[in-house]
Design an enzyme around this catalytic site. Structure first.
Site, PDB file in Angstrom:
ATOM      1  N   ARG A   1       0.765  -1.289  -0.018  1.00 19.05           N
ATOM      2  CA  ARG A   1      -0.054   0.067   0.154  1.00 19.05           C
ATOM      3  C   ARG A   1       0.984   1.179  -0.035  1.00 19.05           C
ATOM      4  O   ARG A   1       2.061   1.205   0.204  1.00 19.05           O
ATOM      5  CB  ARG A   1      -0.908   0.030   1.311  1.00 19.05           C
ATOM      6  CG  ARG A   1      -1.848  -1.140   1.423  1.00 19.05           C
ATOM      7  CD  ARG A   1      -2.737  -0.699   2.736  1.00 19.05           C
ATOM      8  NE  ARG A   1      -3.902  -1.842   2.789  1.00 19.05           N
ATOM      9  CZ  ARG A   1      -4.948  -2.033   2.017  1.00 19.05           C
ATOM     10  NH1 ARG A   1      -5.195  -1.021   0.913  1.00 19.05           N
ATOM     11  NH2 ARG A   1      -5.778  -3.055   2.090  1.00 19.05           N
ATOM     12  N   GLY A   2       0.223   2.288  -0.448  1.00 12.61           N
ATOM     13  CA  GLY A   2       0.921   3.639  -0.060  1.00 12.61           C
ATOM     14  C   GLY A   2       1.391   4.429  -1.377  1.00 12.61           C
ATOM     15  O   GLY A   2       1.405   3.722  -2.426  1.00 12.61           O
TER      16      GLY A   2
ATOM     17  N   ASP B   1     -13.774  -6.062  -1.864  1.00 11.33           N
ATOM     18  CA  ASP B   1     -14.829  -5.461  -1.184  1.00 11.33           C
ATOM     19  C   ASP B   1     -15.943  -4.996  -2.236  1.00 11.33           C
ATOM     20  O   ASP B   1     -17.046  -4.410  -1.986  1.00 11.33           O
ATOM     21  CB  ASP B   1     -14.326  -4.122  -0.750  1.00 11.33           C
ATOM     22  CG  ASP B   1     -13.494  -4.387   0.594  1.00 11.33           C
ATOM     23  OD1 ASP B   1     -13.534  -5.405   1.089  1.00 11.33           O
ATOM     24  OD2 ASP B   1     -13.033  -3.401   1.263  1.00 11.33           O
TER      25      ASP B   1
ATOM     26  N   MET C   1     -14.645  -8.877   6.044  1.00 14.01           N
ATOM     27  CA  MET C   1     -14.209  -7.872   5.668  1.00 14.01           C
ATOM     28  C   MET C   1     -15.205  -6.944   4.699  1.00 14.01           C
ATOM     29  O   MET C   1     -16.213  -7.301   4.442  1.00 14.01           O
ATOM     30  CB  MET C   1     -12.908  -8.102   4.647  1.00 14.01           C
ATOM     31  CG  MET C   1     -11.519  -8.230   5.328  1.00 14.01           C
ATOM     32  SD  MET C   1     -10.137  -8.354   4.381  1.00 14.01           S
ATOM     33  CE  MET C   1      -8.820  -8.368   5.589  1.00 14.01           C
ATOM     34  N   GLY C   2     -14.675  -5.609   4.629  1.00 14.54           N
ATOM     35  CA  GLY C   2     -15.780  -4.627   3.875  1.00 14.54           C
ATOM     36  C   GLY C   2     -15.527  -3.403   4.816  1.00 14.54           C
ATOM     37  O   GLY C   2     -16.367  -3.173   6.053  1.00 14.54           O
ATOM     38  N   ARG C   3     -14.636  -2.528   4.395  1.00 13.26           N
ATOM     39  CA  ARG C   3     -14.321  -1.397   5.323  1.00 13.26           C
ATOM     40  C   ARG C   3     -15.356  -0.324   5.145  1.00 13.26           C
ATOM     41  O   ARG C   3     -16.002   0.117   5.942  1.00 13.26           O
ATOM     42  CB  ARG C   3     -12.958  -0.765   4.552  1.00 13.26           C
ATOM     43  CG  ARG C   3     -12.490   0.589   5.066  1.00 13.26           C
ATOM     44  CD  ARG C   3     -11.308   1.015   4.457  1.00 13.26           C
ATOM     45  NE  ARG C   3     -10.277   0.198   4.698  1.00 13.26           N
ATOM     46  CZ  ARG C   3      -9.567   0.311   5.830  1.00 13.26           C
ATOM     47  NH1 ARG C   3     -10.059   1.419   6.597  1.00 13.26           N
ATOM     48  NH2 ARG C   3      -8.422  -0.271   6.167  1.00 13.26           N
TER      49      ARG C   3
ATOM     50  N   ARG D   1      -8.947 -13.526   2.008  1.00 12.99           N
ATOM     51  CA  ARG D   1      -8.314 -12.684   1.045  1.00 12.99           C
ATOM     52  C   ARG D   1      -7.187 -13.288   0.404  1.00 12.99           C
ATOM     53  O   ARG D   1      -6.797 -13.055  -0.933  1.00 12.99           O
ATOM     54  CB  ARG D   1      -7.762 -11.502   1.833  1.00 12.99           C
ATOM     55  CG  ARG D   1      -7.890 -10.212   1.019  1.00 12.99           C
ATOM     56  CD  ARG D   1      -7.457  -8.984   1.874  1.00 12.99           C
ATOM     57  NE  ARG D   1      -6.207  -8.915   2.268  1.00 12.99           N
ATOM     58  CZ  ARG D   1      -5.666  -7.959   2.835  1.00 12.99           C
ATOM     59  NH1 ARG D   1      -6.320  -6.881   2.824  1.00 12.99           N
ATOM     60  NH2 ARG D   1      -4.553  -7.881   3.143  1.00 12.99           N
TER      61      ARG D   1
HETATM   62  O1  F6P Z   1      -8.657  -4.838  -0.159  1.00 10.61           O
HETATM   63  C1  F6P Z   1      -9.776  -4.233   0.748  1.00 10.61           C
HETATM   64  C2  F6P Z   1      -9.268  -5.061   2.038  1.00 10.61           C
HETATM   65  O2  F6P Z   1      -9.591  -6.518   2.072  1.00 10.61           O
HETATM   66  C3  F6P Z   1     -10.517  -4.300   3.052  1.00 10.61           C
HETATM   67  O3  F6P Z   1     -11.837  -5.166   3.080  1.00 10.61           O
HETATM   68  C4  F6P Z   1     -10.057  -4.240   4.331  1.00 10.61           C
HETATM   69  O4  F6P Z   1     -10.210  -3.196   5.321  1.00 10.61           O
HETATM   70  C5  F6P Z   1      -8.531  -4.160   4.010  1.00 10.61           C
HETATM   71  O5  F6P Z   1      -8.195  -4.787   2.720  1.00 10.61           O
HETATM   72  C6  F6P Z   1      -7.357  -4.692   5.031  1.00 10.61           C
HETATM   73  O6  F6P Z   1      -6.362  -4.761   4.487  1.00 10.61           O
HETATM   74  P1  F6P Z   1      -4.775  -4.622   5.139  1.00 10.61           P
HETATM   75  O7  F6P Z   1      -4.879  -5.750   6.220  1.00 10.61           O
HETATM   76  O8  F6P Z   1      -3.696  -4.925   4.171  1.00 10.61           O
HETATM   77  O9  F6P Z   1      -4.734  -3.161   5.734  1.00 10.61           O
END
Ligand code: F6P
Length: 437
Positions: free
Chosen positions: A151-152, A207, A250-252, A362
């Site tokens: 990420r980032g 998501d 999951m599902g932010r 995931r």
């Molecule tokens: O890629 C989306 C996701 O699976 C979200 O549902 C979740 O909030 C996030 O990634 C968590 O990712 P990480 O553990 O890399 O922070």
């Protein structure tokens, strides 16, 4: 909405694909450049356009192989990068990109960047991988990504320097909204410099929250695997007096996995998602509902999306991950403790089993339908890139593969519509209250 797709220039080279332009000759056809798919297929929208012939209905360009392409495959150099959280099917997409480029277009210079956009930044020091058919031929059996991910934010200036230095003609960026925003920045920097490098996105996220994309790859595998946890929670709940099965998925921001899994596995009695606020206490609250449910049925299964009920928790808004997302507080553990404390205080003998399969889901390989989807998404991404299209992603709309401008796909997040069909299915399947107010 502007659904037009940018191009690097006129496509003057005959495609090496042995396809046809005529129907009836029993040879698969190229897709004409002017073929478009309606954005809104409702009769009401068709009638509105009919009533005013000057109004062209909103439509998206159909994806697929073009008769004329922009790049000369012999001289083309291509890069692939995978960013963000893992997701079932990334390796399927990588494999299909490489196979399509190599065997069908004859592109033999394909490079993989390691660990997301960091791989495009020299200071990170990651090697570039030579992507060959022999390297990728078996990778679809495994979850994750052979390229690694991260990420980032990285400076687009530096990343485009790398693309320029390597002489890349196409960059395929596989990722979710953060990745696509990055891809858009790269595309803009490329345009400023007047380079002829296409940026093509392949929308990835369990998501399923990308706008103008019917479904992202990985989503179907995610909710399918979630079903095992729901089943387990149900068996455990039924196996004890006042059994409660609590599953966190999951599902932010978007509760698609939780909502869809609950309809597919209808043992669920209550679904909590970020889009639909709920209260804990009072006559309309979750605890009251749960006690009634245990009194009448003796067991309950609750599925909660990780982003649900964040208003009930005290997340530190300044504590963000590398993508800039506020780190969520754990709603699953919070509910486990709260439900336990409330039932205990009410003198209810109960058994609560908490299941959090998030990373197991995931990191899994894609299921067959997702693999099919990944393979065809990637093929269409290659056709789009070779044709010189750029600043776009390949998506599914009204069940047809289309080209979507990245700007529109990231303009807003796709959410479960609390007045829409999916949520109605959830309410009908679970019997939970339509409102917690
Ligand atoms: O890629 C989306 C996701 O699976 C979200 O549902 C979740 O909030 C996030 O990634 C968590 O990712 P990480 O553990 O890399 O922070």
């Amino acid at each position: 909405m502007d659904l037009s797709i940018s191009r690097l220039g006129p496509a003057k080279i005959n495609s090496p694909l042995r396809l046809s332009t005529e129907r009836g000759d029993r040879v698969c056809n190229f897709v004409p450049d002017d073929e478009r798919i309606l954005y809104d297929v409702s009769l009401r929208s068709c009638r509105a356009c009919h009533s005013d012939p000057a109004v062209e209905p909103l439509s998206l360009e159909r994806a697929g192989p073009r008769e004329h392409i922009y790049f000369d495959p012999n001289k083309l150099r291509v890069g692939i990068v995978t960013c963000g959280g893992l997701c079932p099917g990334i390796n399927d997409v990588i494999r299909s990109l490489v196979m399509e480029l190599h065997y069908h277009y004859g592109v033999h210079h394909i490079f993989g960047f390691k660990y997301g956009y960091a791989g495009l930044v020299p200071e990170a020091g990651y090697d570039v991988i030579d992507m060959t058919p022999s390297l990728v031929k078996n990778i679809h059996h495994d979850g994750g990504t052979i390229l690694g991910s991260s990420r980032g934010h990285q400076e687009e200036d530096t990343m485009v320097d790398t693309l320029e230095r390597m002489g890349l003609g196409i960059l395929f960026a596989i990722g979710g909204d953060g990745t696509l925003r990055g891809a858009q920045k790269i595309h803009e920097e490329i345009s400023v410099r007047g380079l002829k490098t296409a940026v093509i996105g392949v929308p990835k996220t369990i998501d399923n929250d990308i706008a103008l994309v019917e479904k992202t790859f990985g989503f179907e595998t995610a909710f399918s695997i979630a079903i095992d946890s729901i089943r387990g929670a149900h068996v455990e709940a039924e196996g004890a007096p006042n059994g409660v099965g609590l599953v966190k998925l999951m599902g932010r921001h978007s509760g698609y996995i939780a909502a869809t899994a609950a309809v597919a596995e209808p043992d669920v009695n209550c679904v909590l998602i970020p889009e639909v606020p709920f209260s804990l206490d009072g006559d309309k609250g979750l605890i009251h509902w749960l006690r009634k449910r245990l009194e009448s049925r003796g067991h309950a299964v609750i599925v909660v999306a990780e982003g649900a009920g964040q208003n009930l928790l005290e997340a530190d808004k300044n504590d963000c991950d590398a993508s800039g997302n506020v780190r969520l507080e754990d709603i699953g553990l919070f509910l486990k403790a709260k439900i336990g404390a409330e039932l205990k205080a009410a003198g209810v003998k109960y058994s609560l089993k908490y299941i959090d399969p998030s990373y197991i889901i995931r990191s899994a390989p894609a299921n067959p339908n997702d693999s099919l989807f990944c393979a065809t998404l990637a093929q269409n991404a290659v056709h789009a890139g070779l044709s010189g299209r750029t600043g776009m992603l390949v998506g599914l709309w009204n069940n047809v593969f289309v080209h979507v401008p990245i700007t529109e796909a990231v303009a807003e997040r796709k959410l479960v519509d609390s007045e829409g069909e999916l949520w109605r299915w959830v309410l009908e399947s679970t019997g939970q209250p339509a409102s917690w107010k």
